[in-house]
Enzyme design. Structure first.
Site, PDB file in Angstrom:
ATOM      1  CB  THR A  79      -0.978  -0.009   1.193  1.00 12.62           C
ATOM      2  OG1 THR A  79      -0.260  -0.254   2.411  1.00 12.62           O
ATOM      3  CG2 THR A  79      -2.033  -1.089   1.010  1.00 12.62           C
TER       4      THR A  79
ATOM      5  CE  LYS B 260       0.285  -3.339   3.532  1.00 10.78           C
ATOM      6  NZ  LYS B 260      -0.446  -2.396   4.485  1.00 10.78           N
TER       7      LYS B 260
ATOM      8  CB  THR C  84      -0.739  -2.170  11.342  1.00  8.72           C
ATOM      9  OG1 THR C  84      -1.310  -1.824  12.580  1.00  8.72           O
ATOM     10  CG2 THR C  84      -1.694  -1.852  10.221  1.00  8.72           C
TER      11      THR C  84
ATOM     12  CD  GLU D 158       2.204   5.310   6.358  1.00  9.40           C
ATOM     13  OE1 GLU D 158       1.430   4.658   5.643  1.00  9.40           O
ATOM     14  OE2 GLU D 158       1.818   6.022   7.310  1.00  9.40           O
TER      15      GLU D 158
END
Length: 378
Positions: free
Chosen positions: A149, A175, A186, A272
Site C-alpha cells: 500500500t 507489507k 499492522t 512512513e
C-alpha cells in the site's frame, strides 16, 4: 541456516503470482500463493474489535488447521462493510477455490487498504483467471508487490535449515509501513515452508516467532483492523516429522524466528516518512512483560520520536516516557545510554536494576512526511 532466494516460492511445491485487477490504478493489487498439495496451516490476527471480513473468515477456515492457497488484495480493506463484507470475502474464497479446483475452506484470504468501502468483487472475479494462469515458481516478487500500500519497497526473504538429512526451506513476504502497533502489528505477512511438521508444533512456533518480532515493532502506535500472519507447511521436504518434543523443532524455530524478525525490521525500515531506524533495548526488568511495556512506552512517545528526527539527544523524553507508566522505581534504578541521533541507526539502552528480564523493541522517528502521507491517504 543460510539465506536463499525465492521468497514464498523457495519452499518446494509453492507457486505465486501478482497482477493488477483494477482495484488500484496501474499497480498490482491481487496476489495468490498456492501449494501443490494441502498444507498444515496456522495464523495470527489483529485484536482490533472491528476485525475485517477476511480476518473473520480466515480465522474460521483455520479451525481445520489445513489450507492450500492464500489470496490477498490491496487497495481495499473490506472492513466495516456490513453483511456484504462477509459475503464478498466468502465469494473471494469460492472463486479462488473454483479456479484452483480445491475446497473453498482451503483458501485463506486477506485484504489491505482503505476501510469502509465495498470490496469491488467483480474486479477480483474478472482478474482471477489471469492470476491463476500467472502462477509460477518465480512469481514470488510479483505477489509481494501486489500486497503493498504505502510501502516503498518489496519485503521478502527465504532461509534454509537442515532437519535430519533434509533441506527445509522457509519463505515469506510482508507489507506494512504505517498503522504499525504491537499485538501482531499492522501488517500482512505470508509464510511458506516445505517442512513436515505437526499442527501443534507449527502453531507454537509461529506464536513464539511473532512474539519476538511482529509484536515488538511500532511505528505510530495505531492498530489496524486487518492484521494477518499466515503460515502454510506442505511437508514436501520429506524431513522426519517435526513435533514439539523433537530436537529438530528448535532448528525449525531458529529459521522461522529469523524470517519473522527480518520481515518485522523491514516494516520499520519502511515506516512512513521515517529517516531513522531505532532499536530500544531494555535490560534488568522484573519480568518480560515489564521490559516490553517500558520499551513500547518510549517507542510510542511522540516527543521521543520527534527528538530523534530532530537529532536532539534529549534523554529526558525517555525518562518521561518510562515514568508515565507509574511503575515503582527510584532514580538510581534506571540508567540511559544512547548512540548518536545523527545516524540512520539509533540505539537506546535502558538499563534497570530490578531483575534479569529484557526486551528489544524496534521503531522509527516521527517526521513531517508521516503527517503528509496520512493527511492525504484516502
Amino acid at each position: 541456516m543460510k539465506v536463499i532466494h525465492g521468497g514464498v516460492c523457495a519452499p518446494s511445491g509453492f507457486v505465486a503470482s501478482g497482477i493488477n485487477c483494477g482495484i488500484k490504478k496501474n499497480k498490482k493489487d491481487l496476489a495468490l500463493i498456492y501449494s501443490q498439495v494441502p498444507a498444515v496451516a496456522s495464523g495470527l490476527f489483529t485484536s482490533n474489535t472491528f476485525k475485517a471480513a477476511p480476518v473473520r473468515l480466515s480465522k474460521k477456515y483455520l479451525g481445520r488447521g489445513r489450507a492450500q492457497a492464500i489470496i490477498a488484495n490491496s487497495g481495499n480493506a473490506n472492513c466495516f462493510t456490513g453483511t456484504y463484507g462477509l459475503i464478498y470475502a466468502e465469494k473471494m474464497a469460492e472463486l479462488t477455490a473454483k479456479a484452483l479446483a480445491i475446497k473453498k475452506q482451503n483458501v485463506l484470504i486477506a485484504s489491505t487498504g482503505i476501510i469502509a468501502r465495498p470490496l469491488p468483487i467483480e474486479r477480483i472475479e474478472k482478474g482471477l483467471p489471469k492470476l491463476v494462469k500467472s502462477l509460477s515458481e518465480k512469481g514470488n516478487l510479483s505477489a509481494a508487490e501486489a500486497i503493498l500500500t504505502t510501502d516503498t519497497f518489496v519485503k521478502e526473504i527465504a532461509v534454509q535449515v537442515k532437519i535430519g538429512s533434509s533441506s527445509v526451506n522457509i519463505g515469506a513476504m510482508a507489507k506494512g509501513a504505517g498503522m504499525i502497533s504491537p499485538r501482531v502489528s499492522t501488517m500482512l505477512c505470508f509464510i511458506t515452508t516445505d517442512a513436515l511438521i505437526t499442527i501443534e508444533a507449527l502453531k507454537y512456533a509461529l506464536a513464539a516467532a511473532a512474539d519476538e518480532s511482529f509484536n515488538n515493532i511500532t511505528v505510530d502506535g495505531c492498530m489496524s483492523t486487518n492484521d494477518t500472519v499466515l503460515i502454510l507447511a506442505n511437508g514436501l521436504a520429506k524431513n522426519p516429522c517435526i513435533s514439539l518434543r523433537d530436537k529438530s523443532f528448535s532448528v525449525f524455530c531458529e529459521g522461522l524466528n529469523y524470517v519473522c524478525l527480518e520481515m518485522a525490521k523491514s516494516i520499520v525500515r519502511d515506516a512512513e516518512g521515517a529517516t531513522k531506524f531505532i532499536e530500544i533495548n531494555v535490560d534488568g526488568a522484573r519480568d518480560d512483560a515489564m521490559a516490553r511495556e517500558i520499551g513500547l512506552s518510549v517507542a510510542n512517545s511522540n516527543l521521543f520520536k520527534t527528538a530523534v528526527y530532530g537529532e536532539s539527544p534529549n534523554w529526558g523524553r525517555i525518562i518521561a516516557a518510562v515514568g508515565s507508566l507509574g511503575l515503582k522505581m527510584k532514580d538510581d534504578d534506571i540508567k540511559i545510554k544512547f548512540s548518536s541521533f545523527r545516524k540512520k541507526y539509533v540505539k537506546i539502552d535502558i538499563i534497570l536494576r530490578m531483575g534479569k528480564a529484557g526486551s528489544r523493541i524496534y521503531t522509527s522517528d516521527l517526521t513531517p512526511e508521516y503527517i503528509k502521507i496520512n493527511a492525504e491517504y484516502s
